[in-house]
Scaffold this active site. Structure first.
Site, PDB file in Angstrom:
ATOM      1  N   SER A  29      76.666 -87.808  88.828  1.00  0.00           N
ATOM      2  CA  SER A  29      76.615 -86.354  88.972  1.00  0.00           C
ATOM      3  C   SER A  29      77.329 -85.973  90.264  1.00  0.00           C
ATOM      4  O   SER A  29      77.320 -86.744  91.236  1.00  0.00           O
ATOM      5  CB  SER A  29      75.156 -85.907  89.046  1.00  0.00           C
ATOM      6  OG  SER A  29      75.075 -84.610  89.599  1.00  0.00           O
ATOM      7  N   SER A  30      77.876 -84.759  90.285  1.00  0.00           N
ATOM      8  CA  SER A  30      78.607 -84.333  91.493  1.00  0.00           C
ATOM      9  C   SER A  30      77.670 -84.089  92.679  1.00  0.00           C
ATOM     10  O   SER A  30      78.141 -83.889  93.796  1.00  0.00           O
ATOM     11  CB  SER A  30      79.427 -83.081  91.195  1.00  0.00           C
ATOM     12  OG  SER A  30      78.578 -82.022  90.813  1.00  0.00           O
ATOM     13  N   CYS A  31      76.345 -84.125  92.451  1.00  0.00           N
ATOM     14  CA  CYS A  31      75.425 -83.926  93.580  1.00  0.00           C
ATOM     15  C   CYS A  31      75.329 -85.160  94.472  1.00  0.00           C
ATOM     16  O   CYS A  31      74.620 -85.145  95.477  1.00  0.00           O
ATOM     17  CB  CYS A  31      74.048 -83.494  93.106  1.00  0.00           C
ATOM     18  SG  CYS A  31      73.176 -84.778  92.238  1.00  0.00           S
ATOM     19  N   TYR A  81      67.395 -87.219  93.384  1.00  0.00           N
ATOM     20  CA  TYR A  81      68.250 -87.455  92.208  1.00  0.00           C
ATOM     21  C   TYR A  81      69.599 -88.049  92.650  1.00  0.00           C
ATOM     22  O   TYR A  81      70.099 -89.007  92.047  1.00  0.00           O
ATOM     23  CB  TYR A  81      68.456 -86.123  91.488  1.00  0.00           C
ATOM     24  CG  TYR A  81      69.300 -86.189  90.248  1.00  0.00           C
ATOM     25  CD1 TYR A  81      68.843 -86.821  89.098  1.00  0.00           C
ATOM     26  CD2 TYR A  81      70.564 -85.606  90.221  1.00  0.00           C
ATOM     27  CE1 TYR A  81      69.619 -86.866  87.955  1.00  0.00           C
ATOM     28  CE2 TYR A  81      71.348 -85.632  89.079  1.00  0.00           C
ATOM     29  CZ  TYR A  81      70.870 -86.271  87.946  1.00  0.00           C
ATOM     30  OH  TYR A  81      71.645 -86.312  86.810  1.00  0.00           O
ATOM     31  N   LYS A 134      71.460 -91.592  91.713  1.00  0.00           N
ATOM     32  CA  LYS A 134      72.801 -91.630  91.117  1.00  0.00           C
ATOM     33  C   LYS A 134      73.762 -92.454  91.967  1.00  0.00           C
ATOM     34  O   LYS A 134      74.616 -93.171  91.433  1.00  0.00           O
ATOM     35  CB  LYS A 134      73.330 -90.196  90.942  1.00  0.00           C
ATOM     36  CG  LYS A 134      72.635 -89.434  89.822  1.00  0.00           C
ATOM     37  CD  LYS A 134      73.051 -90.007  88.487  1.00  0.00           C
ATOM     38  CE  LYS A 134      72.311 -89.443  87.310  1.00  0.00           C
ATOM     39  NZ  LYS A 134      72.611 -90.125  86.051  1.00  0.00           N
ATOM     40  N   HIS A 174      69.221 -75.844  83.975  1.00  0.00           N
ATOM     41  CA  HIS A 174      70.289 -75.491  84.907  1.00  0.00           C
ATOM     42  C   HIS A 174      70.636 -74.017  84.734  1.00  0.00           C
ATOM     43  O   HIS A 174      70.183 -73.365  83.783  1.00  0.00           O
ATOM     44  CB  HIS A 174      71.519 -76.363  84.648  1.00  0.00           C
ATOM     45  CG  HIS A 174      71.317 -77.782  85.066  1.00  0.00           C
ATOM     46  ND1 HIS A 174      71.060 -78.786  84.163  1.00  0.00           N
ATOM     47  CD2 HIS A 174      71.295 -78.364  86.291  1.00  0.00           C
ATOM     48  CE1 HIS A 174      70.906 -79.926  84.824  1.00  0.00           C
ATOM     49  NE2 HIS A 174      71.046 -79.699  86.107  1.00  0.00           N
TER      50      HIS A 174
HETATM   51  O1  GFB Z   1      72.128 -75.152  87.883  1.00  0.00           O
HETATM   52  P1  GFB Z   1      71.211 -75.221  89.025  1.00  0.00           P
HETATM   53  O2  GFB Z   1      69.761 -75.241  88.748  1.00  0.00           O
HETATM   54  O3  GFB Z   1      71.494 -76.512  89.892  1.00  0.00           O
HETATM   55  O4  GFB Z   1      71.461 -73.962  89.998  1.00  0.00           O
HETATM   56  P2  GFB Z   1      72.466 -76.975  91.082  1.00  0.00           P
HETATM   57  C1  GFB Z   1      72.763 -73.556  90.375  1.00  0.00           C
HETATM   58  C2  GFB Z   1      72.713 -72.247  91.134  1.00  0.00           C
HETATM   59  O5  GFB Z   1      72.345 -71.192  90.226  1.00  0.00           O
HETATM   60  C3  GFB Z   1      71.699 -72.177  92.288  1.00  0.00           C
HETATM   61  C4  GFB Z   1      71.321 -70.412  90.782  1.00  0.00           C
HETATM   62  O6  GFB Z   1      72.269 -71.458  93.353  1.00  0.00           O
HETATM   63  C5  GFB Z   1      70.541 -71.391  91.650  1.00  0.00           C
HETATM   64  O7  GFB Z   1      69.744 -70.710  92.602  1.00  0.00           O
HETATM   65  N1  GFB Z   1      70.535 -69.761  89.722  1.00  0.00           N
HETATM   66  C6  GFB Z   1      70.499 -68.430  89.493  1.00  0.00           C
HETATM   67  C7  GFB Z   1      69.719 -70.352  88.828  1.00  0.00           C
HETATM   68  N2  GFB Z   1      69.643 -68.129  88.505  1.00  0.00           N
HETATM   69  C8  GFB Z   1      69.157 -69.314  88.067  1.00  0.00           C
HETATM   70  C9  GFB Z   1      68.227 -69.636  87.038  1.00  0.00           C
HETATM   71  O8  GFB Z   1      67.681 -68.793  86.332  1.00  0.00           O
HETATM   72  N3  GFB Z   1      67.985 -70.969  86.836  1.00  0.00           N
HETATM   73  C10 GFB Z   1      68.589 -71.955  87.604  1.00  0.00           C
HETATM   74  N4  GFB Z   1      68.312 -73.243  87.345  1.00  0.00           N
HETATM   75  N5  GFB Z   1      69.443 -71.651  88.600  1.00  0.00           N
HETATM   76  C11 GFB Z   1      71.718 -79.252  90.187  1.00  0.00           C
HETATM   77  C12 GFB Z   1      70.956 -80.392  90.758  1.00  0.00           C
HETATM   78  O9  GFB Z   1      72.001 -78.454  91.254  1.00  0.00           O
HETATM   79  O10 GFB Z   1      72.934 -79.602  89.595  1.00  0.00           O
HETATM   80  C13 GFB Z   1      70.944 -81.556  89.881  1.00  0.00           C
HETATM   81  O11 GFB Z   1      69.669 -79.928  91.041  1.00  0.00           O
HETATM   82  C14 GFB Z   1      72.272 -81.851  89.221  1.00  0.00           C
HETATM   83  O12 GFB Z   1      70.568 -82.639  90.657  1.00  0.00           O
HETATM   84  C15 GFB Z   1      72.897 -80.604  88.658  1.00  0.00           C
HETATM   85  O13 GFB Z   1      73.149 -82.432  90.146  1.00  0.00           O
HETATM   86  C16 GFB Z   1      74.249 -80.834  88.078  1.00  0.00           C
HETATM   87  O14 GFB Z   1      73.901 -76.891  90.690  1.00  0.00           O
HETATM   88  O15 GFB Z   1      72.116 -76.281  92.370  1.00  0.00           O
END
Ligand code: GFB
Length: 317
Positions: A111-113, A140, A144, A183
């Protein structure tokens, strides 16, 4: 160059998930006849003895190691132990069983994280381990990173042809639309669709809307995985993405325009933003002859169509 024969025994570990299901679809479309899968009830991938037994019985020749405990920013923050334990165990058992049973080639998906929070953008593969990680997904990311190092160590010590790919944020059919664990992209599809169905207009988007994210349709990812399986034998992990990113605000507006154009967006800044930006440098992948083909708005539309079809199927059942 590793040609997978059409009758090769190919194990897709994690076939029910977003990525695994896309790889199975792609392999079936391409005429592969011996795709091996194991459901969670049949095989606990965290159990080395069970995984060894399964490999002995099924003798896979190629392995797509795309199983794991995954989730969005909230799930990562609230379930750090599961994200670290499950993923470390799953990678270790499948890699070790693949060595023991002389798998011809394995592709491990990260993952890119894995990259430092403050990595220079766009992020090249050699940014790995050059700085501190983003705290919201550190457990996580550590799992990875261990997976990448595991594949490299098995290459060096045992001569195994195990390669690694690091995808950006993914989306598509079979994604998780549960608001507590999903996500951002599926979460926003669901939130705008719920608001449209309920006749309300205000939709809450977490954070400030200013972080940038890059999104790759999972069918493009499956295509890239097959491409790497056939054309790449290197020790270095390979970034997989579009190289294009946008702000969460722009993403929310794009989804709103597709799903519920009358809606207004409210940012809930009590929720975390996570990493400010993680745009991948995809030059290594492009030099291997691969680029993405599904534009984001088209991918969102088709994912929304899939979501609606699922929704209708479950409500009609
Ligand atoms: O997709 P996401 O949960 O993961 O959140 P990451 C991306 C961005 O979208 C953050 C915003 O800035 C969130 O605050 N966001 C806005 C939301 N509204 C929402 C919502 O309703 N739900 C969610 N989930 N986010 C993940 C990692 O990071 O990316 C994992 O936690 C993994 O480890 C994955 O690497 C690919 O992009 O921040």
């Amino acid at each position: 160059m590793t040609e997978q024969p059409k009758d090769a025994r190919i194990f897709v570990a994690g076939h029910r998930g977003l990525v695994g299901s896309a790889i199975v679809r792609r392999l079936e479309r391409d005429g592969y006849t011996n795709i091996l899968t194991a459901s969670r009830d049949q095989l606990d991938l965290r159990d080395q003895a069970a995984v060894n037994y399964w490999f002995r019985a099924n003798r896979p020749e190629y392995v797509y190691l795309v199983a794991g405990t995954v989730g969005g920013i909230l799930a990562n923050s609230t379930r750090p132990a599961e994200f670290l334990y499950d993923n470390m165990m799953i990678h270790a058992t499948v890699v070790e069983a693949s060595r023991l049973h002389e798998v011809t080639k394995l592709l491990y998906l990260g993952s890119s994280c894995i990259y430092p929070r403050e990595a220079a953008q766009p992020i090249t593969e050699d940014a790995l381990l050059t700085g501190p990680l983003e705290p919201t997904n550190e457990p996580y990311a550590i799992a990875k990173i261990a997976g990448i190092k595991l594949c490299q160590a098995y290459r060096r010590q045992y001569g195994c042809n195990f390669i690694s790919a690091m995808p950006t944020n993914l989306y598509g059919p079979n994604d998780n639309f549960d608001l507590n664990s999903s996500h951002v992209l599926p979460a926003l599809i669901r939130k705008f669709d719920d608001a449209r169905a309920e006749g309300t207009t205000e939709v809450e988007v977490w954070g400030s809307g200013t972080p940038y994210r890059e999104f790759l349709h999972v069918d493009d990812l499956a295509d890239a995985c097959l491409h790497l399986m056939e054309h790449y034998d290197g020790d270095q992990h390979v970034n997989v993405g579009t190289g294009l990113d946008l702000t969460i605000r722009d993403l929310a507006e794009t989804i709103r325009d597709i799903v519920h154009p009358d809606a207004t967006i409210r940012f809930d800044t009590s929720k975390p933003d996570g990493t400010p930006r993680k745009q991948l440098d995809v030059s290594l992948l492009e030099s291997l002859g691969w680029t993405h083909s599904i534009p984001l708005d088209q991918g969102i539309r088709s994912t929304y169509d899939w979501y609606r079809a699922q929704h209708f199927a479950t409500s009609a059942a």
